[in-house]
Design a protein around this motif. Structure first.
Motif, PDB file in Angstrom:
ATOM      1  N   ASP A  17       0.827  -1.097   0.148  1.00 48.10           N
ATOM      2  CA  ASP A  17      -0.120   0.016  -0.122  1.00 48.10           C
ATOM      3  C   ASP A  17       0.786   1.122  -0.054  1.00 48.10           C
ATOM      4  N   GLY A  18       0.563   2.243  -0.827  1.00 46.05           N
ATOM      5  CA  GLY A  18       1.175   3.600  -0.718  1.00 46.05           C
ATOM      6  C   GLY A  18       2.627   3.297  -1.030  1.00 46.05           C
ATOM      7  N   GLY A  19       3.355   2.306  -2.021  1.00 48.97           N
ATOM      8  CA  GLY A  19       4.479   2.275  -2.328  1.00 48.97           C
ATOM      9  C   GLY A  19       5.510   1.519  -1.131  1.00 48.97           C
ATOM     10  N   VAL A  20       4.793   0.966  -0.132  1.00 50.87           N
ATOM     11  CA  VAL A  20       5.393   0.303   0.908  1.00 50.87           C
ATOM     12  C   VAL A  20       4.601  -1.180   0.960  1.00 50.87           C
ATOM     13  N   VAL A  21       5.825  -1.942   1.288  1.00 50.40           N
ATOM     14  CA  VAL A  21       5.361  -3.678   1.433  1.00 50.40           C
ATOM     15  C   VAL A  21       5.377  -3.956   2.972  1.00 50.40           C
ATOM     16  N   PHE A  73      -4.666  -7.722   8.346  1.00 50.52           N
ATOM     17  CA  PHE A  73      -5.882  -8.185   7.145  1.00 50.52           C
ATOM     18  C   PHE A  73      -5.932  -6.976   6.289  1.00 50.52           C
ATOM     19  N   ALA A  74      -5.690  -5.703   6.686  1.00 49.79           N
ATOM     20  CA  ALA A  74      -5.734  -4.568   5.533  1.00 49.79           C
ATOM     21  C   ALA A  74      -4.822  -3.543   6.022  1.00 49.79           C
ATOM     22  N   VAL A  75      -4.664  -2.498   5.055  1.00 49.93           N
ATOM     23  CA  VAL A  75      -3.867  -1.262   5.296  1.00 49.93           C
ATOM     24  C   VAL A  75      -4.594  -0.036   4.522  1.00 49.93           C
ATOM     25  N   ALA A  76      -4.977   0.829   5.085  1.00 46.88           N
ATOM     26  CA  ALA A  76      -5.768   1.990   4.469  1.00 46.88           C
ATOM     27  C   ALA A  76      -5.679   3.091   5.314  1.00 46.88           C
ATOM     28  N   ASP A  77      -5.355   4.425   4.694  1.00 44.25           N
ATOM     29  CA  ASP A  77      -5.396   5.778   5.355  1.00 44.25           C
ATOM     30  C   ASP A  77      -4.299   5.887   6.320  1.00 44.25           C
ATOM     31  N   GLY A  78      -3.143   5.015   5.722  1.00 44.28           N
ATOM     32  CA  GLY A  78      -1.894   5.449   6.919  1.00 44.28           C
ATOM     33  C   GLY A  78      -2.216   4.351   8.149  1.00 44.28           C
ATOM     34  N   VAL A  79      -2.898   3.234   7.859  1.00 43.46           N
ATOM     35  CA  VAL A  79      -2.974   2.278   9.164  1.00 43.46           C
ATOM     36  C   VAL A  79      -3.000   1.097   8.718  1.00 43.46           C
ATOM     37  N   VAL A  80      -2.281   0.349   9.492  1.00 44.96           N
ATOM     38  CA  VAL A  80      -2.573  -1.070   9.225  1.00 44.96           C
ATOM     39  C   VAL A  80      -3.260  -1.843  10.396  1.00 44.96           C
ATOM     40  N   THR A 130      -7.799  -7.000  18.579  1.00 46.80           N
ATOM     41  CA  THR A 130      -7.542  -6.561  17.113  1.00 46.80           C
ATOM     42  C   THR A 130      -6.824  -5.258  17.278  1.00 46.80           C
ATOM     43  N   CYS A 131      -6.160  -4.931  16.465  1.00 46.29           N
ATOM     44  CA  CYS A 131      -5.061  -3.498  16.668  1.00 46.29           C
ATOM     45  C   CYS A 131      -5.136  -2.978  15.437  1.00 46.29           C
ATOM     46  N   ALA A 132      -4.891  -1.561  15.857  1.00 47.48           N
ATOM     47  CA  ALA A 132      -4.502  -0.458  14.555  1.00 47.48           C
ATOM     48  C   ALA A 132      -3.231  -0.187  14.812  1.00 47.48           C
ATOM     49  N   ILE A 133      -2.414  -0.143  13.639  1.00 45.12           N
ATOM     50  CA  ILE A 133      -1.014   0.248  13.714  1.00 45.12           C
ATOM     51  C   ILE A 133      -0.643   1.326  12.706  1.00 45.12           C
ATOM     52  N   ASP A 134       0.049   2.225  13.254  1.00 48.79           N
ATOM     53  CA  ASP A 134       0.608   3.391  12.331  1.00 48.79           C
ATOM     54  C   ASP A 134       1.556   3.064  11.314  1.00 48.79           C
ATOM     55  N   ALA A 135       1.032   3.266  10.122  1.00 47.64           N
ATOM     56  CA  ALA A 135       1.850   2.481   8.971  1.00 47.64           C
ATOM     57  C   ALA A 135       3.131   3.583   8.720  1.00 47.64           C
ATOM     58  N   ASP A 186     -11.501 -14.279  17.126  1.00 45.46           N
ATOM     59  CA  ASP A 186     -12.426 -14.053  15.885  1.00 45.46           C
ATOM     60  C   ASP A 186     -11.637 -13.559  14.749  1.00 45.46           C
ATOM     61  N   ASP A 187     -12.204 -13.592  13.563  1.00 47.37           N
ATOM     62  CA  ASP A 187     -11.695 -12.831  12.242  1.00 47.37           C
ATOM     63  C   ASP A 187     -11.981 -11.499  12.322  1.00 47.37           C
ATOM     64  N   ALA A 188     -11.390 -10.750  11.420  1.00 44.92           N
ATOM     65  CA  ALA A 188     -11.723  -9.176  11.126  1.00 44.92           C
ATOM     66  C   ALA A 188     -11.713  -8.791   9.987  1.00 44.92           C
ATOM     67  N   VAL A 189     -12.522  -7.901   9.465  1.00 43.67           N
ATOM     68  CA  VAL A 189     -12.288  -7.389   8.068  1.00 43.67           C
ATOM     69  C   VAL A 189     -12.389  -5.926   8.257  1.00 43.67           C
ATOM     70  N   LEU A 190     -11.835  -5.066   7.128  1.00 41.08           N
ATOM     71  CA  LEU A 190     -12.177  -3.572   7.353  1.00 41.08           C
ATOM     72  C   LEU A 190     -13.150  -3.293   6.178  1.00 41.08           C
ATOM     73  N   GLY A 191     -14.216  -2.486   6.868  1.00 43.10           N
ATOM     74  CA  GLY A 191     -15.051  -1.713   5.929  1.00 43.10           C
ATOM     75  C   GLY A 191     -15.037  -0.386   5.687  1.00 43.10           C
ATOM     76  N   ARG A 192     -15.894   0.287   5.260  1.00 47.47           N
ATOM     77  CA  ARG A 192     -15.881   1.712   4.772  1.00 47.47           C
ATOM     78  C   ARG A 192     -15.394   2.551   5.881  1.00 47.47           C
ATOM     79  N   ASP A 193     -16.104   2.539   7.087  1.00 49.50           N
ATOM     80  CA  ASP A 193     -16.075   3.381   8.334  1.00 49.50           C
ATOM     81  C   ASP A 193     -15.777   2.431   9.455  1.00 49.50           C
TER      82      ASP A 193
END
Length: 461
Positions: free
Chosen positions: A117-121, A157-164, A172-177, A192-199
């Motif tokens: 995402d955004g030029g980063v692996v 499971f997802a990377v979006a808007d500067g957050v992993v 479940t955690c959010a990490i600064d990308a 449990d499992d987790a997925v990223l939605g719009r909000d």
């Protein structure tokens, strides 16, 4: 020092063979090594992932001199091996860099597929004892590290808007990308499992569905099936969230969690959704298309046995599996087009690997891959997979990829089935990938090396 260069090379070759035999004695599947540091008087056997006591070894031979380096760090082996050879008067490089690919050595075994995402692996690794995890952020173009931080997250499971977004044991955690630092965490009562939605970040499984604010991690709403049935599949389309599990298929308002409609006896993990319909199956061998707004039945088609999974492909075809057979149905009317004994190749998204024209089906023994005409079911080609495929078959555009238990990634033409190239990772086990993203195919193994391969020829630096 040997008496001659020829004697030294013979001793070097014998020592390399001995290293490989030592690895074979562990599990009879070979040795983890670094293919970039292999050849021209250089060989690096990596520390063993599964046997903490076995250290890594680099052997160097230049002229009549043989040198050996022992360490627990794969990255040290990659760094110092060519330097030792240069100091002895040989080449200071590993194998030449070709094409646009690269490789990055970690001091971990890679535990999760990379996300780009955004030029980063972003890739996750576990230490050799399996107790600590490390999060790596690498430049997409070169593989150079941006940062490396220890983390408690097992996988992401997802990377979006500067957050992993990732998961660990019961959280479940959010990490600064940008920095790798944790922004928030949510404690779950089970894994449990987790997925990223719009909000929201949706956590689902044994405890129903929990919607978390993706910016703060605060719980917004929760839905629990009657009888506490487990949720197995989740899909957000438009303003609704569709969940499938032991209690049936339910459509929830994605902002409030209120039930819009519910269909019992359908679902399990057999559900797929697009803007036109919700496709599901039941235990009696029927496939359904439901109106996504109301849940009313649009069509119902009788197959045979219980429905295993439902996937959607291009060309207006719904592929349904049951009792080891794949059925191709017209997505609009539900009419059966054809059936074939075998299971469809599925990508991580749960969709069948298919193009507008072809569907890819694995035979009953999972050793033969068939490409079938999506409209008629006529076989266009079939090919044998490696004797022991160790990864999923991934179809991307006009290319297909599969790894074997010898650590080799194979690429083939998805239109004709012919071979394109193969790449030896040097790993006894391919543990992540293949993943196709941007300009590379990513694959990694038990030797702790992440490879970004050129699609054209499968080379890596």
């Amino acid at each position: 020092m040997a008496r001659s260069s020829a004697e030294a090379r013979a001793l070097f070759d014998a020592a390399v063979s001995e290293l490989r035999r030592d690895c074979d004695d562990i599990d009879d599947v070979g040795c983890d090594y670094d293919p970039v540091a292999d050849g021209d008087g250089l060989f690096s056997a990596m520390p063993d992932v599964y046997s903490v006591g076995r250290r890594g070894n680099t052997l160097v031979n230049v002229g009549p001199v043989i040198a050996e380096l022992n360490t627990d760090s794969p990255s040290v082996l990659r760094l110092l091996g060519p330097r030792i050879r240069a100091n002895l008067g040989g080449s200071g490089r590993g194998r030449p860099v070709h094409g646009s690919g690269w490789s990055h050595v970690t001091d971990s075994w890679l535990s999760d597929a990379p996300v780009v995402d955004g030029g980063v692996v972003y890739v996750m690794g576990a230490d050799r004892e399996g107790g600590r995890y490390t999060f790596y952020a690498l430049e997409e173009a070169t593989g150079r590290p941006r940062w490396t931080v220890p983390t408690s997250v097992w996988s992401f499971f997802a990377v979006a808007d500067g957050v992993v977004y990732g998961t660990a044991e019961e959280r479940t955690c959010a990490i600064d990308a940008t920095t790798g630092r944790e922004r928030w965490r949510y404690q779950m009562p089970s894994n449990d499992d987790a997925v990223l939605g719009r909000d929201h970040v949706y956590v689902f499984g044994e405890n129903g569905v929990v919607a978390l604010d993706k910016a703060t991690g605060r719980q917004r709403w929760r839905y629990q099936e009657r009888g506490n049935e487990e949720i197995g599949t989740l899909s957000e389309v438009g303003g609704l969230l569709y969940a499938s599990g032991g209690g049936g298929v339910v459509a929830l308002d994605r902002m409030s969690g209120k039930v819009r409609w519910h269909r019992a006896r359908l679902g399990g993990r057999a559900m797929a959704v697009n803007k036109r319909a919700v496709y599901a199956g039941d235990g009696d061998g029927y496939a359904y298309a439901l109106d996504p707004a109301t849940g009313r039945t649009r069509w119902r088609t009788r197959l045979s046995g219980s429905i295993g999974s439902v996937v959607i492909a291009a060309g207006g075809t719904v592929y349904v599996t049951g009792e080891g057979r794949t059925y191709a149905l017209d997505a609009t009317m539900g009419k059966r087009r054809w059936s074939f004994l075998g299971e469809p190749v599925q990508e991580d998204s749960g969709r069948v690997a298919a193009t507008q024209d072809l569907a890819y089906i694995l035979g009953p023994d999972e050793r033969l891959l068939h490409a079938l005409d999506s409209a008629s079911g006529v076989q266009r080609w079939s090919r044998a997979l490696p004797d022991a495929p160790s990864t999923e078959v991934v179809i991307h555009g006009e290319a297909g990829y599969v790894g074997d238990e010898e650590g080799v990634l194979h690429a083939f033409d998805a239109v004709t089935g012919t071979d394109r190239w193969s790449f030896q990772t040097g790993a006894r086990h391919i543990m992540v990938g293949p993943v196709v993203a941007g300009d590379h195919i990513y694959v990694g193994g038990s030797n702790g090396i992440l490879f970004a391969l050129s699609p054209a020829d499968g080379t890596a630096g």
